[in-house]
Design an enzyme around this catalytic site. Structure first.
Site, short mmCIF file in Angstrom:
data_model
loop_
_atom_site.label_atom_id
_atom_site.label_comp_id
_atom_site.label_asym_id
_atom_site.label_seq_id
_atom_site.Cartn_x
_atom_site.Cartn_y
_atom_site.Cartn_z
N HIS A 96 -1.48 1.16 -9.65
CA HIS A 96 -2.28 0.18 -8.92
C HIS A 96 -3.25 -0.89 -9.26
O HIS A 96 -3.80 -1.23 -9.38
CB HIS A 96 -2.98 0.85 -7.94
N ARG A 115 0.67 -0.87 -0.22
CA ARG A 115 -0.28 -0.01 -0.03
C ARG A 115 0.60 1.21 -0.10
O ARG A 115 1.87 1.41 0.64
CB ARG A 115 -0.92 -0.07 0.92
#
Length: 308
Positions: free
Chosen positions: A271, A223
């Protein structure tokens, strides 16, 4: 009995099609066409705002549509409602593909050859064997172990670090804060696959980078908040790190003025390392619904005390 899907709309049709064929007894709804929210018992969501959850008085299970749950405010989900993360082959295979590509690109100097191509320079570089490189994975969950198993097929030396001890054939394993420094020492490529928790936020920082061998590379597929951006830029500019491949950032999308966009040693992707695939995820989620209906324990339930 109703299931509400509130996630990636382009993939909603595939989810609806599967449930229509294999679970016609379940009323599958797609946000924002929700109907009577009092009838919703199961929610599939990426974002689950507290004010929205408050409109679902009969909610029994909250299914995350992704592998992580750091986007969910645990305090907004009543304690009696299980929070289930997504563990399915599509997510695992995608992550294995992405990390393998990234590691091999670093190992075979592809980024340096891109620069050479642009400059029209023909300059072969030394090709070391995979066995000369040590790859370290932070986070030995289902994704981390799958990545390590695939990288083993190339012949790399492998290390894994986890909060609690985890054994995997062919992998030198480390666990806990006391063993983080020994784990980092010798990692030529460091891969972050940790869950995001208060204890892992900002873990990719100056102190950690200084514990790596000079010239090591970073791959962050965990993340964005795992990384302290300024510390990475400092490590790259000093030569402590040679390159960073980042699939996650904070925030997302990354602002146009962020220095990562123009740094010659940073490679960004938006992502996309792995994504939930409806074809493989829907059967797993439906089986979990059936388990709940039968009064059996759910699989992949989040431990709220750990945050994953």
């Amino acid at each position: 009995m109703s299931i509400l899907y509130r996630s990636d709309l382009p993939r909603a049709a595939a989810w609806a099609s599967y449930f229509a064929e294999y679970a016609p007894d379940l009323d599958f709804r797609i946000w924002p066409d929700v109907g009577d929210l009092n009838e919703v018992e199961y929610l599939i969501a990426w974002q689950a705002p507290a004010e929205f959850l408050a409109t679902l008085p009969r909610l029994k299970v909250l299914f995350s549509s992704g592998a992580g749950v750091d986007h969910v405010d645990f305090s907004a989900v009543p304690a009696h409602i299980p929070l289930v993360r997504m563990v399915e082959p599509g997510i695992i295979n995608g992550m294995v593909e992405y990390v393998s590509l990234a590691v091999l690109a670093l190992h075979r100097d592809f980024f340096d050859y891109v620069v050479a191509n642009d400059a029209r320079v023909w300059h072969p570089l030394e090709v070391p064997p995979a066995s000369a490189r040590t790859i370290g994975v932070m986070g030995m969950g289902s994704l981390g172990c799958a990545v390590l198993e695939r990288l083993a097929t190339y012949g790399f030396r492998l290390r894994g670090w986890n909060r609690s001890p985890r054994d995997l054939d062919g992998v030198e394993s480390f666990a806990g804060a006391d063993q983080l420094q020994p784990f980092l020492d010798g990692c030529d490529v460091l891969i972050c696959l940790l869950p995001l928790t208060p204890s892992t936020k900002g873990i990719l920082n100056r102190e950690l980078f200084s514990a790596l061998p000079a010239g090591a590379a970073l791959i962050n597929v965990g993340r964005g908040p795992h990384l302290v951006d300024a510390d990475l830029l400092e490590a790259l500019d000093s030569g402590q790190l040679s390159r960073a491949i980042l699939d996650v950032t904070e925030p997302e999308p990354l602002p146009m003025e962020h220095p990562f966009w123009t740094h010659s040693r940073v490679f960004l992707t938006p992502h996309v390392a792995s994504m939930t695939q409806p074809e493989s995820a829907a059967p797993i989620l439906l089986e979990n619904v059936r388990r709940h209906q039968r009064g059996e324990p759910l699989t992949d339930v989040i431990d709220r005390s750990r945050g994953y």
